[in-house]
Design an enzyme around this catalytic site. Structure first.
Site, PDB file in Angstrom:
ATOM      1  N   TYR A   1     -10.769  -6.369   0.042  1.00  0.00           N
ATOM      2  CA  TYR A   1      -9.497  -6.150   0.721  1.00  0.00           C
ATOM      3  C   TYR A   1      -9.477  -6.917   2.039  1.00  0.00           C
ATOM      4  O   TYR A   1      -9.839  -6.416   3.083  1.00  0.00           O
ATOM      5  CB  TYR A   1      -9.259  -4.667   0.965  1.00  0.00           C
ATOM      6  CG  TYR A   1      -9.259  -3.806  -0.274  1.00  0.00           C
ATOM      7  CD1 TYR A   1      -9.080  -4.359  -1.535  1.00  0.00           C
ATOM      8  CD2 TYR A   1      -9.456  -2.436  -0.192  1.00  0.00           C
ATOM      9  CE1 TYR A   1      -9.092  -3.576  -2.679  1.00  0.00           C
ATOM     10  CE2 TYR A   1      -9.457  -1.633  -1.325  1.00  0.00           C
ATOM     11  CZ  TYR A   1      -9.290  -2.210  -2.564  1.00  0.00           C
ATOM     12  OH  TYR A   1      -9.304  -1.411  -3.679  1.00  0.00           O
TER      13      TYR A   1
ATOM     14  N   GLY B   1       3.795   2.608  -6.184  1.00  0.00           N
ATOM     15  CA  GLY B   1       4.953   2.956  -5.374  1.00  0.00           C
ATOM     16  C   GLY B   1       6.221   3.205  -6.147  1.00  0.00           C
ATOM     17  O   GLY B   1       7.193   3.767  -5.619  1.00  0.00           O
TER      18      GLY B   1
END
Length: 322
Positions: A56, A209
């Site tokens: 990340y 999401g």
């Protein structure tokens, strides 16, 4: 936030965790001040299972967590991962599950996180060129050296899970699991980890999401949001998937909760640990409230009918390069 046993190897975590990836990459603009505030607020309200990975950034998310929570290390359960080989300057070289790289990666993660031990260390993806036994053997050496307390795999097959577990007991398996991605129920991954006493950690528990109900068109995503490149987020597939989101929203309204909270409560009812990602305190607190929602048999049946396996339009990930 209550705590639960993750697997059968002695690790206890908050019933809901926090995926920190989006604070550094993939999901649009970043705000370090709010990210740091969100991480600290998570610890304050008991969401202490923090998930990151060297990929990340690379490295930037681990460094962020080290800066934000270094003084609170004793209050959190810290999980990170390795798989893609990176040079120290961030240059990527593809998957490398070899023992030598595994040891280099863990030492670098410890340095970036500012800690001397990682609570849960995952092999982020199994390297098809390296026997999983070699990768897990190296991770077992880390446990014996005191650098890692528990180990796990991410996105592994039942066969890989069994072979790895035979080398060293796995504490957790992490994979995508949501009302839009229920493959683990049908490819025996979930059954395998339950048989072996391995905990299950669900990433992208809100369908990246989608199940929050806040994405209704492609332009709701920032120009640099990586979801724009996923098949499930084409204009056509968004339109098709909204029909499912509307059904989930109706069920949530009947319970007096939001679709986000209903979706997380459904996962908690499966005895898995979801790690919804967020970079804002408001959403963090909203997500955490899902742990207080009780779903009865009728609720679960209605949710299953609204979002059965295979209902989502579009693949969850890009097709592999050929």
């Amino acid at each position: 936030m209550k705590t639960v046993a993750l697997g059968s190897q002695g690790l206890t975590v908050s019933a809901e965790g926090l995926g920190a990836m989006g604070m550094s990459v993939w999901y649009g603009p970043r705000d370090e001040r709010e990210a740091v505030a969100t991480l600290n607020r998570a610890v304050d309200i008991g969401v202490t299972f923090i998930d990151t990975a060297e990929a990340y950034g690379p490295f930037e998310n681990e460094k962020l967590i080290g800066r934000a929570l270094g003084k609170r290390r004793h209050e959190i359960t810290l999980a990170t991962k390795f798989a893609t080989e990176f040079d120290d300057d961030g240059t990527a070289h593809g998957l490398n599950g070899g023992a030598a790289y595994a040891h280099r990666a863990v030492d670098r993660s410890l340095r970036h996180l500012g800690t001397d031990v990682i609570d849960l260390y995952y092999l982020h993806r199994v390297d098809p060129r390296v026997p999983v036994e070699e990768s897990v053997g190296a991770m077992a050496e880390m446990v014996r050296a005191g650098k890692v307390r528990h180990i796990g795999l991410s996105e592994a097959t039942p066969d890989q899970i069994r072979r790895a577990h035979a080398v060293h007991p796995l504490t957790a398996l992490q994979s995508e699991y949501s009302l839009f991605s229920r493959d683990v129920e049908h490819n025996t991954v979930l059954a395998t980890v339950r048989e072996l006493g391995i905990g299950f950690v669900a990433f992208s528990p809100l369908g990246r999401g989608f199940l929050s109900g806040k994405i209704t068109r492609r332009d709701d995503l920032a120009p640099d949001d990586a979801r724009r490149g996923l098949p499930r987020f084409t204009e056509e597939n968004i339109a098709a998937n909204l029909a499912v989101v509307h059904k989930v929203t109706e069920l949530a309204a009947a319970k007096g909760v939001t679709p986000t909270q209903l979706t997380l409560a459904w996962l908690l009812a499966q005895d898995v640990v979801p790690i919804p990602g967020t970079k804002r305190r408001t959403y963090l607190e909203h997500n955490a409230e899902a742990a207080e929602i009780h779903l009865g048999a009728e609720d679960l049946a209605a949710i299953d009918a609204a979002a059965p396996h295979g209902i989502a339009a579009g693949a969850r990930e890009r097709p592999p390069h050929t």
